[in-house]
Write a protein that holds these residues in place. Structure first.
Motif, PDB file in Angstrom:
ATOM      1  N   ILE A  96     -50.627  73.883 -29.609  1.00 18.26           N
ATOM      2  CA  ILE A  96     -51.573  72.759 -31.076  1.00 18.26           C
ATOM      3  C   ILE A  96     -50.953  72.048 -31.528  1.00 18.26           C
ATOM      4  O   ILE A  96     -50.035  71.632 -32.334  1.00 18.26           O
ATOM      5  CB  ILE A  96     -51.720  73.549 -31.949  1.00 18.26           C
ATOM      6  N   GLU A  97     -51.622  70.407 -31.769  1.00 17.06           N
ATOM      7  CA  GLU A  97     -51.280  69.595 -32.776  1.00 17.06           C
ATOM      8  C   GLU A  97     -52.212  69.848 -34.308  1.00 17.06           C
ATOM      9  O   GLU A  97     -52.966  69.958 -34.011  1.00 17.06           O
ATOM     10  CB  GLU A  97     -51.440  68.236 -31.979  1.00 17.06           C
ATOM     11  N   VAL A  98     -51.532  70.207 -35.349  1.00 15.16           N
ATOM     12  CA  VAL A  98     -51.948  70.610 -36.213  1.00 15.16           C
ATOM     13  C   VAL A  98     -52.412  69.761 -37.030  1.00 15.16           C
ATOM     14  O   VAL A  98     -51.934  69.600 -37.489  1.00 15.16           O
ATOM     15  CB  VAL A  98     -50.779  71.919 -36.949  1.00 15.16           C
ATOM     16  N   GLU A  99     -53.975  70.554 -37.664  1.00 12.16           N
ATOM     17  CA  GLU A  99     -53.939  69.474 -38.013  1.00 12.16           C
ATOM     18  C   GLU A  99     -55.066  69.839 -40.010  1.00 12.16           C
ATOM     19  O   GLU A  99     -54.543  69.148 -40.614  1.00 12.16           O
ATOM     20  CB  GLU A  99     -55.662  68.560 -37.877  1.00 12.16           C
ATOM     21  N   ILE A 100     -55.456  71.200 -39.635  1.00 13.54           N
ATOM     22  CA  ILE A 100     -54.985  71.860 -40.483  1.00 13.54           C
ATOM     23  C   ILE A 100     -54.438  73.138 -40.612  1.00 13.54           C
ATOM     24  O   ILE A 100     -54.229  73.686 -40.177  1.00 13.54           O
ATOM     25  CB  ILE A 100     -55.955  72.023 -40.928  1.00 13.54           C
ATOM     26  N   ASP A 127     -50.537  85.834 -32.278  1.00 13.30           N
ATOM     27  CA  ASP A 127     -51.991  86.464 -32.847  1.00 13.30           C
ATOM     28  C   ASP A 127     -52.023  87.887 -32.028  1.00 13.30           C
ATOM     29  O   ASP A 127     -53.280  88.757 -31.878  1.00 13.30           O
ATOM     30  CB  ASP A 127     -53.031  85.683 -32.380  1.00 13.30           C
ATOM     31  N   GLY A 128     -50.421  87.943 -31.286  1.00 16.04           N
ATOM     32  CA  GLY A 128     -50.906  90.120 -30.862  1.00 16.04           C
ATOM     33  C   GLY A 128     -51.256  89.976 -29.152  1.00 16.04           C
ATOM     34  O   GLY A 128     -51.240  91.080 -28.597  1.00 16.04           O
ATOM     35  N   THR A 129     -52.064  89.163 -28.872  1.00 12.46           N
ATOM     36  CA  THR A 129     -52.239  88.305 -27.536  1.00 12.46           C
ATOM     37  C   THR A 129     -51.346  87.521 -26.991  1.00 12.46           C
ATOM     38  O   THR A 129     -51.696  87.574 -25.088  1.00 12.46           O
ATOM     39  CB  THR A 129     -53.583  87.610 -27.682  1.00 12.46           C
ATOM     40  N   GLY A 130     -50.634  86.721 -27.358  1.00 14.56           N
ATOM     41  CA  GLY A 130     -49.760  86.165 -26.738  1.00 14.56           C
ATOM     42  C   GLY A 130     -48.501  84.777 -28.506  1.00 14.56           C
ATOM     43  O   GLY A 130     -49.250  85.210 -29.673  1.00 14.56           O
ATOM     44  N   ARG A 131     -47.579  84.040 -27.999  1.00 17.83           N
ATOM     45  CA  ARG A 131     -47.207  83.200 -28.608  1.00 17.83           C
ATOM     46  C   ARG A 131     -47.825  81.451 -28.216  1.00 17.83           C
ATOM     47  O   ARG A 131     -47.810  81.458 -27.134  1.00 17.83           O
ATOM     48  CB  ARG A 131     -45.900  83.753 -29.105  1.00 17.83           C
ATOM     49  N   ILE A 132     -47.890  81.001 -29.160  1.00 12.38           N
ATOM     50  CA  ILE A 132     -47.998  79.627 -28.927  1.00 12.38           C
ATOM     51  C   ILE A 132     -47.589  78.621 -30.199  1.00 12.38           C
ATOM     52  O   ILE A 132     -47.172  78.682 -30.923  1.00 12.38           O
ATOM     53  CB  ILE A 132     -49.687  79.085 -28.990  1.00 12.38           C
ATOM     54  N   VAL A 133     -46.415  77.794 -30.099  1.00 12.27           N
ATOM     55  CA  VAL A 133     -46.335  76.648 -30.424  1.00 12.27           C
ATOM     56  C   VAL A 133     -47.090  75.497 -31.361  1.00 12.27           C
ATOM     57  O   VAL A 133     -47.777  74.691 -30.412  1.00 12.27           O
ATOM     58  CB  VAL A 133     -45.015  76.020 -30.203  1.00 12.27           C
ATOM     59  N   ALA A 134     -47.012  75.926 -32.769  1.00 15.48           N
ATOM     60  CA  ALA A 134     -47.872  74.712 -34.121  1.00 15.48           C
ATOM     61  C   ALA A 134     -47.019  73.708 -33.939  1.00 15.48           C
ATOM     62  O   ALA A 134     -45.715  74.101 -34.546  1.00 15.48           O
ATOM     63  CB  ALA A 134     -47.741  75.465 -34.724  1.00 15.48           C
ATOM     64  N   ARG A 135     -47.070  72.478 -33.214  1.00 16.50           N
ATOM     65  CA  ARG A 135     -46.217  71.305 -33.944  1.00 16.50           C
ATOM     66  C   ARG A 135     -47.182  70.520 -35.313  1.00 16.50           C
ATOM     67  O   ARG A 135     -48.452  70.492 -35.348  1.00 16.50           O
ATOM     68  CB  ARG A 135     -46.207  70.578 -32.856  1.00 16.50           C
ATOM     69  N   PHE A 136     -46.530  70.267 -36.173  1.00 21.87           N
ATOM     70  CA  PHE A 136     -46.405  69.202 -37.623  1.00 21.87           C
ATOM     71  C   PHE A 136     -46.116  68.345 -37.286  1.00 21.87           C
ATOM     72  O   PHE A 136     -45.518  67.825 -37.698  1.00 21.87           O
ATOM     73  CB  PHE A 136     -46.232  70.206 -38.794  1.00 21.87           C
TER      74      PHE A 136
END
Length: 113
Positions: A86-90, A48-57
Protein backbone atom coordinates in the motif's frame (compact mmCIF):
# COMPACT_ATOMS: atom_id res chain seq x y z
CA UNK A 1 -16.80 29.58 -8.27
CA UNK A 2 -14.57 26.62 -9.11
CA UNK A 3 -15.91 23.94 -11.39
CA UNK A 4 -14.77 20.48 -10.31
CA UNK A 5 -13.41 18.63 -13.28
CA UNK A 6 -13.56 14.84 -13.45
CA UNK A 7 -9.75 14.64 -13.30
CA UNK A 8 -9.80 16.40 -9.88
CA UNK A 9 -11.75 13.56 -8.29
CA UNK A 10 -10.17 10.59 -6.60
CA UNK A 11 -11.58 7.14 -6.83
CA UNK A 12 -13.10 6.11 -3.49
CA UNK A 13 -11.30 3.57 -1.34
CA UNK A 14 -12.81 0.18 -0.61
CA UNK A 15 -12.57 -1.58 2.75
CA UNK A 16 -10.44 -4.71 2.48
CA UNK A 17 -8.86 -7.25 4.76
CA UNK A 18 -5.27 -8.06 3.85
CA UNK A 19 -6.19 -11.43 2.38
CA UNK A 20 -8.83 -9.76 0.16
CA UNK A 21 -6.43 -7.23 -1.36
CA UNK A 22 -5.94 -7.93 -5.03
CA UNK A 23 -3.66 -6.32 -7.60
CA UNK A 24 -6.85 -5.27 -9.45
CA UNK A 25 -7.76 -2.98 -6.51
CA UNK A 26 -6.79 0.64 -6.99
CA UNK A 27 -7.42 2.44 -3.68
CA UNK A 28 -8.16 0.57 -0.46
CA UNK A 29 -8.45 1.12 3.27
CA UNK A 30 -7.27 -1.51 5.72
CA UNK A 31 -7.32 -1.73 9.50
CA UNK A 32 -4.58 -3.50 11.42
CA UNK A 33 -1.78 -3.38 13.94
CA UNK A 34 1.73 -2.15 13.15
CA UNK A 35 4.01 -5.14 13.81
CA UNK A 36 7.28 -3.94 12.26
CA UNK A 37 8.84 -0.71 10.96
CA UNK A 38 11.67 0.03 8.54
CA UNK A 39 12.82 3.60 9.12
CA UNK A 40 15.30 3.48 6.23
CA UNK A 41 12.53 2.81 3.71
CA UNK A 42 9.71 4.63 5.55
CA UNK A 43 7.63 1.47 5.57
CA UNK A 44 5.66 -0.48 8.15
CA UNK A 45 4.25 -4.01 8.27
CA UNK A 46 0.51 -4.03 9.06
CA UNK A 47 -1.20 -7.20 10.40
CA UNK A 48 -4.99 -7.45 10.45
CA UNK A 49 -5.33 -11.06 11.55
CA UNK A 50 -5.89 -12.34 7.99
CA UNK A 51 -2.37 -11.52 6.80
CA UNK A 52 0.32 -8.90 6.63
CA UNK A 53 1.01 -6.13 4.13
CA UNK A 54 3.75 -3.55 3.71
CA UNK A 55 2.61 0.07 3.93
CA UNK A 56 4.99 2.56 2.28
CA UNK A 57 4.95 6.21 3.35
CA UNK A 58 6.08 9.27 1.38
CA UNK A 59 5.58 11.60 4.35
CA UNK A 60 7.93 11.13 7.36
CA UNK A 61 5.30 12.71 9.66
CA UNK A 62 2.73 10.07 8.66
CA UNK A 63 5.35 7.34 9.09
CA UNK A 64 5.97 8.57 12.64
CA UNK A 65 2.29 7.88 13.43
CA UNK A 66 2.81 4.18 12.55
CA UNK A 67 4.24 3.18 15.92
CA UNK A 68 4.91 -0.48 16.80
CA UNK A 69 1.86 -2.11 18.37
CA UNK A 70 -0.50 0.70 17.38
CA UNK A 71 -3.87 -0.07 15.72
CA UNK A 72 -4.18 2.06 12.57
CA UNK A 73 -6.22 2.36 9.40
CA UNK A 74 -4.28 3.09 6.23
CA UNK A 75 -5.85 4.46 3.09
CA UNK A 76 -3.91 4.40 -0.13
CA UNK A 77 -3.13 2.98 -3.53
CA UNK A 78 -2.34 -0.67 -4.07
CA UNK A 79 1.08 -1.19 -5.59
CA UNK A 80 0.86 -4.35 -7.68
CA UNK A 81 3.62 -6.89 -7.57
CA UNK A 82 4.41 -10.36 -6.33
CA UNK A 83 2.90 -9.37 -2.99
CA UNK A 84 0.77 -6.21 -3.02
CA UNK A 85 1.82 -3.19 -0.96
CA UNK A 86 0.00 0.00 0.00
CA UNK A 87 1.26 3.46 -0.95
CA UNK A 88 -0.20 5.29 2.05
CA UNK A 89 -2.06 8.55 1.48
CA UNK A 90 -3.73 8.74 4.92
CA UNK A 91 -3.08 7.02 8.25
CA UNK A 92 -5.61 7.14 11.08
CA UNK A 93 -5.00 6.29 14.74
CA UNK A 94 -7.61 3.67 15.70
CA UNK A 95 -6.45 3.08 19.30
CA UNK A 96 -9.88 3.91 20.71
CA UNK A 97 -11.70 1.50 18.38
CA UNK A 98 -13.47 -1.40 20.12
CA UNK A 99 -12.37 -4.43 18.01
CA UNK A 100 -15.26 -6.63 19.19
CA UNK A 101 -17.88 -4.03 18.30
CA UNK A 102 -16.16 -3.38 14.97
CA UNK A 103 -16.36 -7.10 14.09
CA UNK A 104 -20.04 -7.23 15.08
CA UNK A 105 -20.85 -4.29 12.81
CA UNK A 106 -19.04 -5.93 9.89
CA UNK A 107 -20.84 -9.23 10.52
CA UNK A 108 -24.25 -7.50 10.49
CA UNK A 109 -23.37 -5.41 7.43
CA UNK A 110 -22.29 -8.57 5.60
CA UNK A 111 -25.62 -10.28 6.44
CA UNK A 112 -27.60 -7.27 5.22
CA UNK A 113 -25.78 -7.26 1.88
Amino acid sequence: MRVVMEKDRRLPSVERTVKEIDSADYRIRALGVVVDRDEGNLSAMIDDGTGRIVARFADPYQFALAEDGKRVRVIGKVMAGESPEIEVEIIQDMALLDPGLYEQVWYIADKVR
